[in-house]
Design a protein around this motif. Structure first.
Motif, PDB file in Angstrom:
ATOM      1  N   THR A  13       0.737  -1.081  -0.047  1.00  0.00           N
ATOM      2  CA  THR A  13      -0.063  -0.133   0.052  1.00  0.00           C
ATOM      3  C   THR A  13       0.856   1.365   0.066  1.00  0.00           C
ATOM      4  O   THR A  13       0.496   2.270  -0.425  1.00  0.00           O
ATOM      5  CB  THR A  13      -0.824  -0.002   1.155  1.00  0.00           C
ATOM      6  OG1 THR A  13      -0.382  -0.094   2.471  1.00  0.00           O
ATOM      7  CG2 THR A  13      -2.026  -1.009   0.889  1.00  0.00           C
ATOM      8  N   ASN A  14       1.924   1.174   0.643  1.00  0.00           N
ATOM      9  CA  ASN A  14       2.879   2.163   0.592  1.00  0.00           C
ATOM     10  C   ASN A  14       3.457   2.439  -0.693  1.00  0.00           C
ATOM     11  O   ASN A  14       3.504   3.574  -1.155  1.00  0.00           O
ATOM     12  CB  ASN A  14       4.223   2.196   1.529  1.00  0.00           C
ATOM     13  CG  ASN A  14       5.043   3.120   1.934  1.00  0.00           C
ATOM     14  OD1 ASN A  14       5.700   3.687   0.766  1.00  0.00           O
ATOM     15  ND2 ASN A  14       5.127   3.584   2.888  1.00  0.00           N
ATOM     16  N   ALA A  15       3.755   1.490  -1.407  1.00  0.00           N
ATOM     17  CA  ALA A  15       4.399   1.579  -2.903  1.00  0.00           C
ATOM     18  C   ALA A  15       3.045   1.978  -3.585  1.00  0.00           C
ATOM     19  O   ALA A  15       3.640   2.944  -4.611  1.00  0.00           O
ATOM     20  CB  ALA A  15       4.793   0.075  -3.410  1.00  0.00           C
ATOM     21  N   ALA A  16       2.012   1.385  -3.557  1.00  0.00           N
ATOM     22  CA  ALA A  16       0.835   1.966  -4.521  1.00  0.00           C
ATOM     23  C   ALA A  16       0.704   3.436  -4.070  1.00  0.00           C
ATOM     24  O   ALA A  16       0.505   4.287  -5.291  1.00  0.00           O
ATOM     25  CB  ALA A  16      -0.342   1.175  -3.987  1.00  0.00           C
ATOM     26  N   ALA A  17       0.521   4.022  -3.051  1.00  0.00           N
ATOM     27  CA  ALA A  17       0.665   5.347  -2.760  1.00  0.00           C
ATOM     28  C   ALA A  17       1.360   6.004  -3.579  1.00  0.00           C
ATOM     29  O   ALA A  17       1.063   7.176  -4.156  1.00  0.00           O
ATOM     30  CB  ALA A  17       0.279   5.577  -1.291  1.00  0.00           C
ATOM     31  N   GLN A  18       2.821   5.814  -3.551  1.00  0.00           N
ATOM     32  CA  GLN A  18       3.897   6.652  -4.345  1.00  0.00           C
ATOM     33  C   GLN A  18       3.372   6.693  -5.783  1.00  0.00           C
ATOM     34  O   GLN A  18       3.504   7.716  -6.173  1.00  0.00           O
ATOM     35  CB  GLN A  18       5.117   5.819  -4.126  1.00  0.00           C
ATOM     36  CG  GLN A  18       5.930   5.987  -2.724  1.00  0.00           C
ATOM     37  CD  GLN A  18       6.066   7.254  -2.530  1.00  0.00           C
ATOM     38  OE1 GLN A  18       6.181   8.190  -3.439  1.00  0.00           O
ATOM     39  NE2 GLN A  18       5.913   7.885  -1.243  1.00  0.00           N
ATOM     40  N   TRP A  50      -5.832  11.673  -8.554  1.00  0.00           N
ATOM     41  CA  TRP A  50      -4.885  10.655  -8.229  1.00  0.00           C
ATOM     42  C   TRP A  50      -4.245  11.023  -7.004  1.00  0.00           C
ATOM     43  O   TRP A  50      -3.611  10.167  -6.078  1.00  0.00           O
ATOM     44  CB  TRP A  50      -3.961  10.395  -9.358  1.00  0.00           C
ATOM     45  CG  TRP A  50      -4.636   9.808 -10.380  1.00  0.00           C
ATOM     46  CD1 TRP A  50      -4.917  10.115 -11.573  1.00  0.00           C
ATOM     47  CD2 TRP A  50      -4.722   8.348 -10.433  1.00  0.00           C
ATOM     48  NE1 TRP A  50      -5.047   8.975 -12.433  1.00  0.00           N
ATOM     49  CE2 TRP A  50      -5.077   7.616 -11.708  1.00  0.00           C
ATOM     50  CE3 TRP A  50      -4.174   7.229  -9.451  1.00  0.00           C
ATOM     51  CZ2 TRP A  50      -5.347   6.606 -12.160  1.00  0.00           C
ATOM     52  CZ3 TRP A  50      -4.590   5.942  -9.837  1.00  0.00           C
ATOM     53  CH2 TRP A  50      -4.992   5.588 -11.119  1.00  0.00           C
ATOM     54  N   VAL A  51      -3.873  12.263  -6.729  1.00  0.00           N
ATOM     55  CA  VAL A  51      -3.196  12.583  -5.351  1.00  0.00           C
ATOM     56  C   VAL A  51      -4.051  12.297  -4.318  1.00  0.00           C
ATOM     57  O   VAL A  51      -3.449  11.687  -3.169  1.00  0.00           O
ATOM     58  CB  VAL A  51      -2.835  14.140  -5.429  1.00  0.00           C
ATOM     59  CG1 VAL A  51      -2.152  14.519  -4.068  1.00  0.00           C
ATOM     60  CG2 VAL A  51      -1.676  14.475  -6.554  1.00  0.00           C
ATOM     61  N   PHE A  52      -5.320  12.565  -4.267  1.00  0.00           N
ATOM     62  CA  PHE A  52      -6.261  12.378  -3.052  1.00  0.00           C
ATOM     63  C   PHE A  52      -6.240  10.842  -2.789  1.00  0.00           C
ATOM     64  O   PHE A  52      -6.249  10.491  -1.657  1.00  0.00           O
ATOM     65  CB  PHE A  52      -7.529  12.915  -3.349  1.00  0.00           C
ATOM     66  CG  PHE A  52      -8.308  12.748  -2.269  1.00  0.00           C
ATOM     67  CD1 PHE A  52      -8.319  13.811  -1.023  1.00  0.00           C
ATOM     68  CD2 PHE A  52      -9.329  11.993  -2.064  1.00  0.00           C
ATOM     69  CE1 PHE A  52      -8.886  13.812   0.067  1.00  0.00           C
ATOM     70  CE2 PHE A  52     -10.131  11.801  -1.050  1.00  0.00           C
ATOM     71  CZ  PHE A  52      -9.825  12.825  -0.084  1.00  0.00           C
ATOM     72  N   LEU A  53      -6.455  10.030  -3.822  1.00  0.00           N
ATOM     73  CA  LEU A  53      -6.167   8.645  -3.685  1.00  0.00           C
ATOM     74  C   LEU A  53      -5.026   7.995  -3.137  1.00  0.00           C
ATOM     75  O   LEU A  53      -5.110   7.313  -2.219  1.00  0.00           O
ATOM     76  CB  LEU A  53      -6.546   7.970  -4.927  1.00  0.00           C
ATOM     77  CG  LEU A  53      -6.820   6.352  -4.936  1.00  0.00           C
ATOM     78  CD1 LEU A  53      -8.072   6.155  -4.089  1.00  0.00           C
ATOM     79  CD2 LEU A  53      -6.992   5.938  -6.513  1.00  0.00           C
ATOM     80  N   GLY A  54      -3.935   8.665  -3.413  1.00  0.00           N
ATOM     81  CA  GLY A  54      -2.634   8.321  -3.057  1.00  0.00           C
ATOM     82  C   GLY A  54      -2.495   8.472  -1.532  1.00  0.00           C
ATOM     83  O   GLY A  54      -1.972   7.748  -0.698  1.00  0.00           O
ATOM     84  N   SER A  61      -2.075   2.535   4.425  1.00  0.00           N
ATOM     85  CA  SER A  61      -0.636   1.869   4.952  1.00  0.00           C
ATOM     86  C   SER A  61      -0.291   2.218   6.356  1.00  0.00           C
ATOM     87  O   SER A  61       0.399   1.418   6.954  1.00  0.00           O
ATOM     88  CB  SER A  61       0.292   2.678   3.976  1.00  0.00           C
ATOM     89  OG  SER A  61       1.508   1.950   4.114  1.00  0.00           O
ATOM     90  N   MET A  62      -0.444   3.320   6.876  1.00  0.00           N
ATOM     91  CA  MET A  62       0.059   3.648   8.032  1.00  0.00           C
ATOM     92  C   MET A  62      -0.863   2.968   9.067  1.00  0.00           C
ATOM     93  O   MET A  62      -0.129   2.551  10.129  1.00  0.00           O
ATOM     94  CB  MET A  62      -0.251   5.095   8.359  1.00  0.00           C
ATOM     95  CG  MET A  62       0.369   5.859   9.538  1.00  0.00           C
ATOM     96  SD  MET A  62       2.156   5.476   9.928  1.00  0.00           S
ATOM     97  CE  MET A  62       2.987   6.082   8.533  1.00  0.00           C
ATOM     98  N   TYR A  85      10.643   0.423  -1.837  1.00  0.00           N
ATOM     99  CA  TYR A  85      11.746   0.983  -2.906  1.00  0.00           C
ATOM    100  C   TYR A  85      11.560   0.032  -4.012  1.00  0.00           C
ATOM    101  O   TYR A  85      11.681   0.325  -5.050  1.00  0.00           O
ATOM    102  CB  TYR A  85      12.977   1.289  -2.185  1.00  0.00           C
ATOM    103  CG  TYR A  85      13.168   2.218  -1.098  1.00  0.00           C
ATOM    104  CD1 TYR A  85      12.800   3.452  -1.497  1.00  0.00           C
ATOM    105  CD2 TYR A  85      13.577   1.896   0.139  1.00  0.00           C
ATOM    106  CE1 TYR A  85      12.926   4.415  -0.463  1.00  0.00           C
ATOM    107  CE2 TYR A  85      13.834   2.682   1.037  1.00  0.00           C
ATOM    108  CZ  TYR A  85      13.420   4.147   0.682  1.00  0.00           C
ATOM    109  OH  TYR A  85      13.476   5.025   1.735  1.00  0.00           O
ATOM    110  N   VAL A  86      11.635  -1.261  -3.733  1.00  0.00           N
ATOM    111  CA  VAL A  86      11.824  -2.191  -4.787  1.00  0.00           C
ATOM    112  C   VAL A  86      10.641  -2.303  -5.659  1.00  0.00           C
ATOM    113  O   VAL A  86      10.682  -2.216  -6.886  1.00  0.00           O
ATOM    114  CB  VAL A  86      12.078  -3.695  -4.125  1.00  0.00           C
ATOM    115  CG1 VAL A  86      12.119  -4.829  -5.197  1.00  0.00           C
ATOM    116  CG2 VAL A  86      13.365  -3.813  -3.505  1.00  0.00           C
ATOM    117  N   ALA A  87       9.560  -2.505  -5.095  1.00  0.00           N
ATOM    118  CA  ALA A  87       8.064  -2.385  -5.690  1.00  0.00           C
ATOM    119  C   ALA A  87       7.885  -1.093  -6.517  1.00  0.00           C
ATOM    120  O   ALA A  87       7.726  -1.393  -7.762  1.00  0.00           O
ATOM    121  CB  ALA A  87       6.952  -2.389  -4.836  1.00  0.00           C
ATOM    122  N   VAL A  88       8.150   0.124  -6.049  1.00  0.00           N
ATOM    123  CA  VAL A  88       8.094   1.265  -6.588  1.00  0.00           C
ATOM    124  C   VAL A  88       8.961   1.280  -8.081  1.00  0.00           C
ATOM    125  O   VAL A  88       8.489   1.733  -8.907  1.00  0.00           O
ATOM    126  CB  VAL A  88       8.491   2.480  -5.785  1.00  0.00           C
ATOM    127  CG1 VAL A  88       8.467   3.854  -6.613  1.00  0.00           C
ATOM    128  CG2 VAL A  88       7.221   2.600  -4.766  1.00  0.00           C
TER     129      VAL A  88
END
Length: 149
Positions: A13-18, A50-54, A61-62, A85-88
């Motif tokens: 979820t952290n990577a998806a947010a990025q 997109w920013v709001f969804l992120g 994620s938090m 980092y890897v996923a992103v």
């Protein structure tokens, strides 16, 4: 190791947010504050879809990370976030056509090896609960100095 699913959910979820934040900023084009109230511009950015969804995904994620922290040691859980980092990097390569050169691949490999080593340390914990693994802090004793003999 029993909470690894929650840890990986936090990572993804952290990577998806990025990725969502990047998509949102790309869709807005170059940002300029000339002739525009900065607060208005900031609100335009935050409330673009997109920013709001992120940002909402970051909240999820938090929340997941807080749950994980209530169950496992911080020194075990936190390094797994480096997998984001890897996923992103991998998803950015495919989605945004970003560069994935030899240096980045070597860095990704190092992150993966380090995370595997940390994951192996979790096996040594066995069936002990989180309470047995961490020192408890007594709020009444914070700020006092006691000498233990």
């Amino acid at each position: 190791m029993k909470y690894i699913i929650f840890i990986l959910f936090t990572v993804m979820t952290n990577a998806a947010a990025q990725l969502m934040l990047k998509q949102g900023m790309m869709s807005m084009g170059p940002i300029s504050f000339e002739g525009v109230n900065p607060l208005v511009k900031l609100l335009q950015i935050v409330f673009s879809p997109w920013v709001f969804l992120g940002l909402c995904t970051f909240v999820i994620s938090m929340a997941s990370h807080l749950y994980v922290l209530s169950k496992v040691e911080l020194s075990f859980a936190y390094p797994f976030l480096s997998l984001a980092y890897v996923a992103v990097a991998i998803f950015a390569y495919f989605v945004f056509r970003e560069d994935l050169n030899g240096w980045r691949i070597a860095g990704i490999a190092c992150i993966c090896v380090g995370t595997i080593l940390i994951a192996q340390s979790g096996r040594e914990m066995g069936s002990r609960g989180h309470e047995d693994q961490t020192a408890s802090v007594n709020p009444d004793k914070i700020g006092t100095s006691e000498i233990v003999r």
